[in-house]
Scaffold this active site. Structure first.
Site, PDB file in Angstrom:
ATOM      1  N   ARG A 262      -8.778  -0.393   7.829  1.00 56.69           N
ATOM      2  CA  ARG A 262      -9.767   0.492   7.214  1.00 56.69           C
ATOM      3  C   ARG A 262     -10.120   1.627   8.170  1.00 56.69           C
ATOM      4  O   ARG A 262     -11.276   1.882   8.470  1.00 56.69           O
ATOM      5  CB  ARG A 262     -11.006  -0.306   6.820  1.00 56.69           C
ATOM      6  CG  ARG A 262     -11.608   0.251   5.542  1.00 56.69           C
ATOM      7  CD  ARG A 262     -12.625  -0.605   4.897  1.00 56.69           C
ATOM      8  NE  ARG A 262     -13.131   0.178   3.761  1.00 56.69           N
ATOM      9  CZ  ARG A 262     -13.860  -0.303   2.801  1.00 56.69           C
ATOM     10  NH1 ARG A 262     -14.192  -1.565   2.790  1.00 56.69           N
ATOM     11  NH2 ARG A 262     -14.280   0.464   1.820  1.00 56.69           N
ATOM     12  N   CYS A 263      -9.092   2.306   8.651  1.00 54.86           N
ATOM     13  CA  CYS A 263      -9.270   3.238   9.753  1.00 54.86           C
ATOM     14  C   CYS A 263      -8.049   4.121   9.818  1.00 54.86           C
ATOM     15  O   CYS A 263      -6.955   3.700   9.504  1.00 54.86           O
ATOM     16  CB  CYS A 263      -9.419   2.396  11.020  1.00 54.86           C
ATOM     17  SG  CYS A 263      -8.786   3.094  12.532  1.00 54.86           S
TER      18      CYS A 263
ATOM     19  N   GLU B 196     -12.830   4.941   4.592  1.00 59.02           N
ATOM     20  CA  GLU B 196     -12.885   4.238   5.870  1.00 59.02           C
ATOM     21  C   GLU B 196     -14.018   4.693   6.774  1.00 59.02           C
ATOM     22  O   GLU B 196     -14.284   4.062   7.793  1.00 59.02           O
ATOM     23  CB  GLU B 196     -11.543   4.436   6.578  1.00 59.02           C
ATOM     24  CG  GLU B 196     -10.414   3.973   5.689  1.00 59.02           C
ATOM     25  CD  GLU B 196      -9.027   4.329   6.211  1.00 59.02           C
ATOM     26  OE1 GLU B 196      -8.118   3.547   5.963  1.00 59.02           O
ATOM     27  OE2 GLU B 196      -8.872   5.359   6.850  1.00 59.02           O
TER      28      GLU B 196
ATOM     29  N   GLN C 288       0.833  -1.207   0.000  1.00 56.14           N
ATOM     30  CA  GLN C 288       0.000   0.000   0.000  1.00 56.14           C
ATOM     31  C   GLN C 288       0.865   1.254   0.000  1.00 56.14           C
ATOM     32  O   GLN C 288       0.342   2.362  -0.122  1.00 56.14           O
ATOM     33  CB  GLN C 288      -0.910   0.015   1.238  1.00 56.14           C
ATOM     34  CG  GLN C 288      -1.935  -1.099   1.248  1.00 56.14           C
ATOM     35  CD  GLN C 288      -2.838  -1.084   2.469  1.00 56.14           C
ATOM     36  OE1 GLN C 288      -3.097  -2.120   3.051  1.00 56.14           O
ATOM     37  NE2 GLN C 288      -3.338   0.084   2.873  1.00 56.14           N
TER      38      GLN C 288
END
Ligand code: FES
Ligand code: FES
Lengths: 783, 159
Positions: free
Chosen positions: A370-371, A740, A223
């Site tokens: 996802r945060c 997110e 990522q």
């Protein structure tokens, strides 16, 4: 929602442009990591510890080496000879690459086999004998911090206990004062359980190190390819100009593909030593038991409130379970990420947050699943607390929120822990969602149902996120400032290439980032190719996680496009024989103010940039921007969930889920809604089923998709989406980021709904996941 | 051992180890990498292919078991007249994000439509319940499969 300013053929901001990345993916022509097949590739398999805590007395790899097709068995001792048995983590700790002294969690890397075929590599693992001596495993952070607990990190100089970190923020004195003035204190103790991002594609690498030239081409599920290149240079001592990281199509990331894992280091070292490409693709079990977990926060929150339902202050004590190594992926200055955004959407003056983390015999991680760095845990805690406070004070949970919201005119608003929220209109958001769901009627239905013995619950969460890290004065990872970049080249025929420092994993950057350029320059989005993921061919950036692509990379894109627009206007002025300041640009047409018939197009200007320039101007139409955001962005939303709970079984069903999101300006509404639906599903998953547990011996329960339950289409609820649009005042296009929000905001809404169904019985907490047996037990205990 | 499998219309005769999984055979020997692997417990469906028209999880079928059968992978969905309606609908309805689950989802969708020309929301959800998606929340996948079904029905009514 603001109407698009460009026509559909140009496809600027606000158009639901069909995704460019789809064409290859729907025909099976994606290029995922495991699809990369270089000549003479060798395959790696990793031997992992079956035990959670044990001393290694010896490793016998003779039989494995003797197997036909096996080229090497790599052990910690071999790595140690090259100074690579340990590596730094993203939180300033060190982590074993291959165990040399002892294993500290089940699934830890002990040895690796390099073979000509993946089946043979796996066969060889069976032939390696490891002599383990059992040590007592520690499986909870509470146990870990007890007096006399076995020392997990005995190799770490100066470490005399199992404490991983402590961190404190906020104003303790002011908070104590607030509590002294409160009519009541509402307390909630709850555990946000360990979870795993589990993207559908696992992690992997193909390391191709040329032993003659020293060139290392490393394909990996990354990522953050640029940051990884720098870290590789630092860890492996390879010269950075010789390292090229290529992050191909990524099958979902969700934070799981941010850290550097031991397998990457071993495969790279093996390729360097053997001189052939080495591929390692982890199995699902390996992914779940060894790579970055998320959450695992034990939180105690106390809210000081008045009898009128005004919040005066917040006190939080948090203990995190870090696993065996402290390897949270987070900005250096914050030891518990952005957990201190825990004051949520509410206006109160005082907060104090006390955090500590403990080592346990579990896999390390602490990734932001996802945060934005622990905001999920923070948002969950405050939204659960506010609902409980409403019950204690005796007012409706929606009203409780409305009484305490930060008001629109208070923005920019500085929270008690120092975040400066950029913009928002919380009351409108909540009221819109309440109207949509028919809140008043629902409360009536709930009361009627109760009279018949049926349990209906309505749960609200109004979250505020802090995303887009971040301003260089505050945010860095391993010292690297969290800026990001965009390079834009417009070719003579008016087509363009945009190169990004961020990297998509399914978010649709190839489409949305082209739309930003289309908006500014008027080149049709379809004519703009977006490149990302290859460090040799893109400018530097810290990557895609924590919803930072649009806030930082998207801003860089808008800024670089504006730079080219400025140059283009000068060229247009030259072509039109007008003054620079008289040129107006709209949807790719440059015209002279007051005489709109005198115009040239961006395509004309692009050609002129290489053929016919004003005196003294440099040829070409390209530029690069490194964007240092002035602030984070603060998306928010109001989510309302309606459930019915079966009092006899504790099973709950979602009846409705209304989700209003305000992520500022929406670049591509279709993609935004897609992101929200995905995030809501993960929020539902965490509230209902998705967790990783361990037995008392430290065996991971949740090591595959039969034990680690992720929702299928059958369980997943249906969502009703709403939007408001308050732009970010400091972002060049007013966007805030959205990938997110729904995962951050929704768990509290689902859990609050179940609690609301049984709150009249006195139930105030059920830990996630809210499994039917837990609900049943809570009802049973209360009645 | 010798296996002969027709994949997307062309015959592939090869000598494989008896333990070779169909998915590995398709990906490594035949070189069609659109079929993915997402788990090791037959749970995720990323490896779904059609074997004699029926969806199977190719990670749980041996290449040897597929001997003599007709296999369709995602690369074989497209016909002479362009994209399969399911492929078109997936992009129209934003039924994919990372795209890793997509080949399996589309193949299950295609086989569902072949059997049930007018699937309900629940029919689709049930059909794809052996396929995991971590990105989309399924809603647009369901929508896309139903869009494809409606378009197929419309074009066969029209002809
Ligand atoms: S890879 Fe076949 S079901 Fe997961
Ligand atoms: S689109 Fe990513 S797993 Fe389905």
């Amino acid at each position: 929602m603001a109407a698009p300013t460009t026509p559909a053929e140009i496809g600027g901001i606000g158009h639901s442009v069909q995704r460019k990345e789809d064409a290859r993916l729907i025909e099976g022509q994606g290029n995922f990591l495991d699809d990369i097949d270089l000549p003479s590739t060798l395959h790696m398999a990793i031997l992992r510890s079956p035990l959670a805590h044990a001393r290694i007395n010896g490793i016998d790899s003779e039989a494995a080496m003797a197997l036909d097709g096996v080229l090497a068995v790599v052990t910690g001792d071999l790595m140690d000879q090259h100074g690579l048995a340990w590596m730094p983590t993203l939180s300033g700790d060190t982590q074993a690459v291959l165990a040399t002294d002892k294993v500290r969690y089940q699934g830890q890397e002990v040895a690796a086999v390099i073979a000509t075929d993946p089946y043979i590599a796996t066969d060889a693992l069976e032939l390696i004998e490891v002599d383990y001596e059992d040590l007592p495993p520690i499986t909870t952070p509470q146990q870990s911090l007890e007096e006399g607990a076995a020392l997990i990190r005995d190799e770490k100089e100066g470490q005399t206990d199992n404490l991983a970190y402590t961190w404190e923020t906020g104003d303790k004195g002011a908070t104590e004062e607030a509590f002294a003035q409160a009519d009541r204190v509402v307390t909630l103790e709850t555990h946000y359980p360990r979870s795993h991002p589990a993207p559908l594609e696992t992690c992997g690498i193909v390391a191709d190190v040329n032993s003659v030239t020293g060139q290392a081409t490393i394909y990996m599920t990354s990522q953050a390819p640029h940051a990884h290149r720098t870290l590789f240079a630092m860890v492996a001592g390879l010269p950075e100009q010789n390292i090229r990281i290529v992050s191909p199509d990524i099958g979902g990331g969700f934070g799981n593909k941010v850290p550097i894992y031991p397998g990457y280091v071993v495969a790279t070292a093996a390729s360097l030593l053997i001189g052939q490409p080495v591929k390692w693709v982890e199995s699902r079990t390996e992914n779940l038991i060894s790579t970055g977990f998320a959450r695992d926060y034990y939180m105690k929150g106390e809210l000081a409130v008045t009898d009128e339902g005004r919040i005066l202050g917040l006190r939080v004590n948090m203990l995190s379970d870090q696993g065996a190594f402290y390897s949270d992926a987070q900005p250096t200055q914050f030891r518990a990420g952005l957990f201190h955004v825990v004051t949520g959407s509410y206006d109160f003056p005082a907060a104090h947050i006390d955090c500590k983390g403990a080592f346990t015999n579990k896999a390390p991680g602490g990734v932001a699943y996802r945060c934005s760095f622990r905001i999920t845990e923070a948002s969950y805690l405050i939204e659960r607390l506010v609902q409980n406070a409403a019950y204690e004070v005796g007012i409706d949970p929606a009203e409780m929120r409305l009484r305490n919201f930060i008001q629109p005119e208070q923005f920019p608003y500085e929270t008690a822990t120092g975040f400066v929220y950029d913009s928002g209109d919380y009351p409108t958001a909540l009221r819109t969602a309440l109207d949509e769901v028919g809140y008043e009627d629902l409360r009536r239905e709930q009361a009627e149902a109760r009279a018949e013995g049926r349990l209906i619950g309505i749960g609200i969460a109004h979250f505020t996120e802090a995303v887009g890290a971040g301003p260089s004065r505050t945010y860095d990872i391993a010292g690297l400032k969290m800026i990001d970049s965009a390079e834009l080249r417009v070719h003579p025929t008016g087509k363009a290439i945009l190169k990004l420092g961020v990297k998509t994993q399914g978010q649709g950057h190839e489409t949305t980032f082209a739309q930003i350029v289309a908006e500014v320059l008027g080149i049709p989005a379809i004519d703009i190719k977006v490149e990302h993921g290859d460090t040799d061919h893109t400018p530097y950036g810290l990557g895609t996680y924590a919803s930072r692509s649009t806030p930082v990379g998207g801003a860089a894109t808008a800024v670089v496009a504006r730079k080219l627009a400025d140059k283009s206007k000068k060229i247009a002025a030259h072509l039109l024989e007008a003054a620079d300041e008289d040129i107006e640009l709209a949807s790719g047409v440059f015209s002279v103010a007051g005489s709109p018939d005198r115009s040239v197009t961006i395509q004309d200007v692009a050609l002129a940039a290489y053929t016919n320039l004003p005196e003294g101007m440099e040829y070409g139409l390209e530029d690069v921007t490194y964007y240092d955001p002035p602030n984070l962005t603060y998306p928010y939303g109001s989510y309302i969930v309606v459930v019915e709970v079966d009092p006899d079984t504790g099973v709950w069903q979602v009846q409705r889920m209304v989700a209003l999101d305000d992520c500022g300006v929406r670049i591509n509404p279709m993609i935004v809604e897609g992101q929200i639906c995905g995030g809501l599903t993960e929020g539902f998953a965490m509230s209902a089923m998705q967790w990783i547990t361990f037995d008392e011996d430290g065996n991971c329960i949740g090591a595959n998709f039969m034990d680690y339950l992720v929702p299928t289409a059958w369980e997943t609820p249906k969502f009703e989406l709403l939007a408001t649009e308050v732009p970010s005042p400091h972002h060049p296009i007013g966007a805030k980021g959205v990938g997110e929000s729904a995962t951050v905001g929704s768990p509290a809404a689902f859990v609050n709904a179940v609690i609301d169904a049984v709150a009249h019985l006195g139930v105030r907490n059920i830990d996630m996941p809210v499994l039917p047996d837990r609900v049943w037990a809570a009802i049973d205990e209360a009645s | 051992m010798e296996v002969n499998i027709t994949i997307n219309g062309s015959e592939h005769a090869s000598d494989v180890e008896p333990r070779t999984l169909l998915v590995d055979h398709i990906r490594r020997t035949v070189g069609l990498t659109g079929t993915h692997v997402g788990c090791d417990t037959t749970s995720c469906g990323a490896c779904t292919v059609l074997m004699d028209g029926k969806p199977v999880k190719a990670c749980t079928v041996l290449a040897a078991q597929a001997d003599g059968s007709e296999v369709t992978t995602v690369e074989g969905l497209k016909g002479a007249d362009g994209l399969h309606p399911v492929q078109q609908a997936f992009t129209d309805d934003h039924g994919l994000q990372c795209g890793f689950c997509t080949p399996g989802m589309m193949l299950v969708g295609a086989s569902l439509i072949a059997e049930n020309p007018d699937p309900s929301d629940d029919d689709v959800r049930w059909a794809i319940s052996g396929n995991l998606c971590r990105c989309t929340g399924y809603i647009n996948i369901v929508k896309a499969i139903r869009t494809a079904a409606a378009r197929v029905a419309e074009s066969s009514n029209g002809s």
